[in-house]
Enzyme design. Sequence first.
Site, PDB file in Angstrom:
ATOM      1  N   ASN A  76      -9.013 -23.563 -10.409  1.00  0.00           N
ATOM      2  CA  ASN A  76      -8.234 -24.730  -9.978  1.00  0.00           C
ATOM      3  C   ASN A  76      -8.078 -25.799 -11.052  1.00  0.00           C
ATOM      4  O   ASN A  76      -7.939 -26.978 -10.778  1.00  0.00           O
ATOM      5  CB  ASN A  76      -8.784 -25.294  -8.661  1.00  0.00           C
ATOM      6  CG  ASN A  76     -10.233 -25.717  -8.769  1.00  0.00           C
ATOM      7  OD1 ASN A  76     -10.816 -25.659  -9.844  1.00  0.00           O
ATOM      8  ND2 ASN A  76     -10.814 -26.144  -7.669  1.00  0.00           N
ATOM      9  N   ARG A 124      -9.465 -38.197  -8.497  1.00  0.00           N
ATOM     10  CA  ARG A 124      -9.554 -37.136  -7.473  1.00  0.00           C
ATOM     11  C   ARG A 124      -8.219 -36.983  -6.746  1.00  0.00           C
ATOM     12  O   ARG A 124      -7.787 -35.873  -6.451  1.00  0.00           O
ATOM     13  CB  ARG A 124     -10.678 -37.450  -6.473  1.00  0.00           C
ATOM     14  CG  ARG A 124     -12.077 -37.442  -7.056  1.00  0.00           C
ATOM     15  CD  ARG A 124     -12.659 -36.068  -7.217  1.00  0.00           C
ATOM     16  NE  ARG A 124     -12.880 -35.379  -5.959  1.00  0.00           N
ATOM     17  CZ  ARG A 124     -13.503 -34.209  -5.840  1.00  0.00           C
ATOM     18  NH1 ARG A 124     -13.977 -33.581  -6.918  1.00  0.00           N
ATOM     19  NH2 ARG A 124     -13.663 -33.639  -4.665  1.00  0.00           N
ATOM     20  N   TYR A 182     -23.253 -27.733 -11.579  1.00  0.00           N
ATOM     21  CA  TYR A 182     -22.854 -27.327 -10.225  1.00  0.00           C
ATOM     22  C   TYR A 182     -24.066 -27.104  -9.314  1.00  0.00           C
ATOM     23  O   TYR A 182     -23.956 -26.373  -8.327  1.00  0.00           O
ATOM     24  CB  TYR A 182     -21.985 -26.078 -10.296  1.00  0.00           C
ATOM     25  CG  TYR A 182     -20.524 -26.359 -10.615  1.00  0.00           C
ATOM     26  CD1 TYR A 182     -19.780 -27.275  -9.862  1.00  0.00           C
ATOM     27  CD2 TYR A 182     -19.877 -25.701 -11.654  1.00  0.00           C
ATOM     28  CE1 TYR A 182     -18.446 -27.532 -10.148  1.00  0.00           C
ATOM     29  CE2 TYR A 182     -18.527 -25.952 -11.949  1.00  0.00           C
ATOM     30  CZ  TYR A 182     -17.829 -26.873 -11.181  1.00  0.00           C
ATOM     31  OH  TYR A 182     -16.507 -27.131 -11.459  1.00  0.00           O
ATOM     32  N   GLU A 210     -22.915 -36.685 -14.363  1.00  0.00           N
ATOM     33  CA  GLU A 210     -22.140 -35.715 -15.144  1.00  0.00           C
ATOM     34  C   GLU A 210     -21.818 -36.238 -16.545  1.00  0.00           C
ATOM     35  O   GLU A 210     -21.855 -35.484 -17.516  1.00  0.00           O
ATOM     36  CB  GLU A 210     -20.876 -35.336 -14.361  1.00  0.00           C
ATOM     37  CG  GLU A 210     -21.232 -34.560 -13.101  1.00  0.00           C
ATOM     38  CD  GLU A 210     -20.079 -34.373 -12.116  1.00  0.00           C
ATOM     39  OE1 GLU A 210     -18.948 -34.812 -12.408  1.00  0.00           O
ATOM     40  OE2 GLU A 210     -20.322 -33.779 -11.046  1.00  0.00           O
ATOM     41  N   PHE A 251     -20.371 -18.530  -3.487  1.00  0.00           N
ATOM     42  CA  PHE A 251     -19.514 -18.440  -4.673  1.00  0.00           C
ATOM     43  C   PHE A 251     -20.186 -18.979  -5.941  1.00  0.00           C
ATOM     44  O   PHE A 251     -19.553 -19.052  -6.996  1.00  0.00           O
ATOM     45  CB  PHE A 251     -18.179 -19.159  -4.430  1.00  0.00           C
ATOM     46  CG  PHE A 251     -18.324 -20.622  -4.050  1.00  0.00           C
ATOM     47  CD1 PHE A 251     -18.528 -21.597  -5.019  1.00  0.00           C
ATOM     48  CD2 PHE A 251     -18.243 -21.020  -2.713  1.00  0.00           C
ATOM     49  CE1 PHE A 251     -18.656 -22.937  -4.680  1.00  0.00           C
ATOM     50  CE2 PHE A 251     -18.379 -22.361  -2.362  1.00  0.00           C
ATOM     51  CZ  PHE A 251     -18.587 -23.323  -3.352  1.00  0.00           C
ATOM     52  N   HIS A 299     -11.822 -30.253 -13.142  1.00  0.00           N
ATOM     53  CA  HIS A 299     -12.967 -30.802 -12.409  1.00  0.00           C
ATOM     54  C   HIS A 299     -12.943 -32.316 -12.520  1.00  0.00           C
ATOM     55  O   HIS A 299     -12.591 -32.856 -13.575  1.00  0.00           O
ATOM     56  CB  HIS A 299     -14.295 -30.303 -12.984  1.00  0.00           C
ATOM     57  CG  HIS A 299     -15.464 -31.132 -12.531  1.00  0.00           C
ATOM     58  ND1 HIS A 299     -16.060 -30.953 -11.317  1.00  0.00           N
ATOM     59  CD2 HIS A 299     -16.072 -32.207 -13.104  1.00  0.00           C
ATOM     60  CE1 HIS A 299     -17.021 -31.868 -11.168  1.00  0.00           C
ATOM     61  NE2 HIS A 299     -17.044 -32.638 -12.232  1.00  0.00           N
ATOM     62  N   THR A 303      -9.241 -29.379  -3.419  1.00  0.00           N
ATOM     63  CA  THR A 303      -9.993 -28.332  -4.135  1.00  0.00           C
ATOM     64  C   THR A 303      -9.227 -27.015  -4.160  1.00  0.00           C
ATOM     65  O   THR A 303      -9.129 -26.355  -5.185  1.00  0.00           O
ATOM     66  CB  THR A 303     -11.361 -28.117  -3.456  1.00  0.00           C
ATOM     67  OG1 THR A 303     -12.041 -29.366  -3.418  1.00  0.00           O
ATOM     68  CG2 THR A 303     -12.194 -27.094  -4.197  1.00  0.00           C
ATOM     69  N   LYS A 355     -10.736 -27.074 -16.947  1.00  0.00           N
ATOM     70  CA  LYS A 355     -11.536 -25.845 -16.820  1.00  0.00           C
ATOM     71  C   LYS A 355     -10.972 -24.740 -17.727  1.00  0.00           C
ATOM     72  O   LYS A 355      -9.860 -24.874 -18.270  1.00  0.00           O
ATOM     73  CB  LYS A 355     -11.548 -25.415 -15.343  1.00  0.00           C
ATOM     74  CG  LYS A 355     -12.296 -26.409 -14.441  1.00  0.00           C
ATOM     75  CD  LYS A 355     -12.374 -25.891 -13.007  1.00  0.00           C
ATOM     76  CE  LYS A 355     -13.123 -26.861 -12.115  1.00  0.00           C
ATOM     77  NZ  LYS A 355     -13.261 -26.357 -10.721  1.00  0.00           N
ATOM     78  N   ARG A 372      -3.627 -29.902  -9.332  1.00  0.00           N
ATOM     79  CA  ARG A 372      -3.855 -28.586  -8.719  1.00  0.00           C
ATOM     80  C   ARG A 372      -2.640 -28.115  -7.936  1.00  0.00           C
ATOM     81  O   ARG A 372      -2.347 -26.917  -7.885  1.00  0.00           O
ATOM     82  CB  ARG A 372      -5.104 -28.647  -7.823  1.00  0.00           C
ATOM     83  CG  ARG A 372      -6.400 -28.731  -8.630  1.00  0.00           C
ATOM     84  CD  ARG A 372      -7.553 -29.165  -7.763  1.00  0.00           C
ATOM     85  NE  ARG A 372      -8.857 -29.053  -8.425  1.00  0.00           N
ATOM     86  CZ  ARG A 372      -9.973 -29.575  -7.948  1.00  0.00           C
ATOM     87  NH1 ARG A 372      -9.947 -30.262  -6.807  1.00  0.00           N
ATOM     88  NH2 ARG A 372     -11.110 -29.431  -8.586  1.00  0.00           N
TER      89      ARG A 372
HETATM   90  P1  RTP Z   1     -14.908 -29.593  -8.778  1.00  0.00           P
HETATM   91  O1  RTP Z   1     -16.351 -29.940  -8.473  1.00  0.00           O
HETATM   92  O2  RTP Z   1     -14.773 -28.366  -9.643  1.00  0.00           O
HETATM   93  O3  RTP Z   1     -14.158 -30.782  -9.314  1.00  0.00           O
HETATM   94  O4  RTP Z   1     -14.163 -29.227  -7.443  1.00  0.00           O
HETATM   95  P2  RTP Z   1     -14.236 -30.002  -6.051  1.00  0.00           P
HETATM   96  O5  RTP Z   1     -15.175 -31.175  -6.165  1.00  0.00           O
HETATM   97  O6  RTP Z   1     -12.847 -30.270  -5.637  1.00  0.00           O
HETATM   98  O7  RTP Z   1     -14.864 -28.900  -5.118  1.00  0.00           O
HETATM   99  P3  RTP Z   1     -16.399 -28.522  -4.881  1.00  0.00           P
HETATM  100  O8  RTP Z   1     -16.621 -28.478  -3.422  1.00  0.00           O
HETATM  101  O9  RTP Z   1     -17.299 -29.387  -5.712  1.00  0.00           O
HETATM  102  O10 RTP Z   1     -16.457 -27.029  -5.408  1.00  0.00           O
HETATM  103  C1  RTP Z   1     -16.685 -26.760  -6.779  1.00  0.00           C
HETATM  104  C2  RTP Z   1     -15.806 -25.612  -7.216  1.00  0.00           C
HETATM  105  O11 RTP Z   1     -16.239 -24.420  -6.583  1.00  0.00           O
HETATM  106  C3  RTP Z   1     -15.144 -23.564  -6.384  1.00  0.00           C
HETATM  107  N1  RTP Z   1     -15.100 -23.170  -4.994  1.00  0.00           N
HETATM  108  N2  RTP Z   1     -14.887 -21.940  -4.628  1.00  0.00           N
HETATM  109  N3  RTP Z   1     -14.571 -19.567  -3.096  1.00  0.00           N
HETATM  110  C4  RTP Z   1     -14.677 -20.745  -2.486  1.00  0.00           C
HETATM  111  O12 RTP Z   1     -14.615 -20.841  -1.290  1.00  0.00           O
HETATM  112  C5  RTP Z   1     -14.877 -21.927  -3.291  1.00  0.00           C
HETATM  113  N4  RTP Z   1     -15.103 -23.150  -2.838  1.00  0.00           N
HETATM  114  C6  RTP Z   1     -15.224 -23.937  -3.926  1.00  0.00           C
HETATM  115  C7  RTP Z   1     -13.883 -24.307  -6.748  1.00  0.00           C
HETATM  116  O13 RTP Z   1     -13.421 -23.851  -8.004  1.00  0.00           O
HETATM  117  C8  RTP Z   1     -14.330 -25.750  -6.808  1.00  0.00           C
HETATM  118  O14 RTP Z   1     -13.592 -26.477  -7.750  1.00  0.00           O
HETATM  119 MG    MG Z   2     -17.106 -31.031  -6.920  1.00  0.00          MG
END
Ligand code: RTP
Ligand code: MG
Length: 148
Positions: A112, A85, A49, A126, A57, A115, A91, A9, A102
């Site tokens: 973080n 992962r 996303y 993707e 967010f 991705h 996350t 990122k 992370r």
């Molecule tokens: P990513 O898609 O970026 O690989 O991350 P992830 O699967 O671990 O998490 P995901 O639930 O898909 O969330 C995507 C990104 O959104 C941001 N986020 N912010 N402020 C918040 O509570 C919050 N929750 C999620 C994070 O940057 C996360 O990577």
């Molecule tokens: Mg995700």
Amino acid sequence: MERTFLMVKPDGVQRNLIGEIVSRFEKKGFQLVGGKLMSISKELAEEHYGEHKERPFFGELVDFITSGPVFAMVWEGENVIATARQMMGSTNPKDAAPGTIRGDFGITVGKNVIHGSDSPASAEREIGLFFKEEEKVEYKKLMNEWIN
Ligand code: RTP
Ligand code: MG
């Protein structure tokens, strides 16, 4: 062979972590199939996303991921989706174990570092969003006989 989409990122690129992150997946034994430094348009960010469209967010997430260049990658290997992962960690970096990307490099959930696709369906979607067919390279890694 399974493939996944991983992306350093904007915070990871700015902090000079591309090499460190690529190195972890290389050393693990996965194979790099495609990689490029690129800027993400607002449209691509919203599509990528899309599952988070209704979350509070979402706006911040799109602003962040479009705020600077990212390093987009396709990686290949046995169970690469789930293993990547695990190597990324939770996350929220505050919950991510030391030794994960992370856990070692992140502090806040919004920035973080990396991705990674969360399922085979996400990986296919993707990879298709970010890479053209000709940007993926087929090649045999001779060293892989020591891993597989
Ligand atoms: P990513 O898609 O970026 O690989 O991350 P992830 O699967 O671990 O998490 P995901 O639930 O898909 O969330 C995507 C990104 O959104 C941001 N986020 N912010 N402020 C918040 O509570 C919050 N929750 C999620 C994070 O940057 C996360 O990577
Ligand atoms: Mg995700």
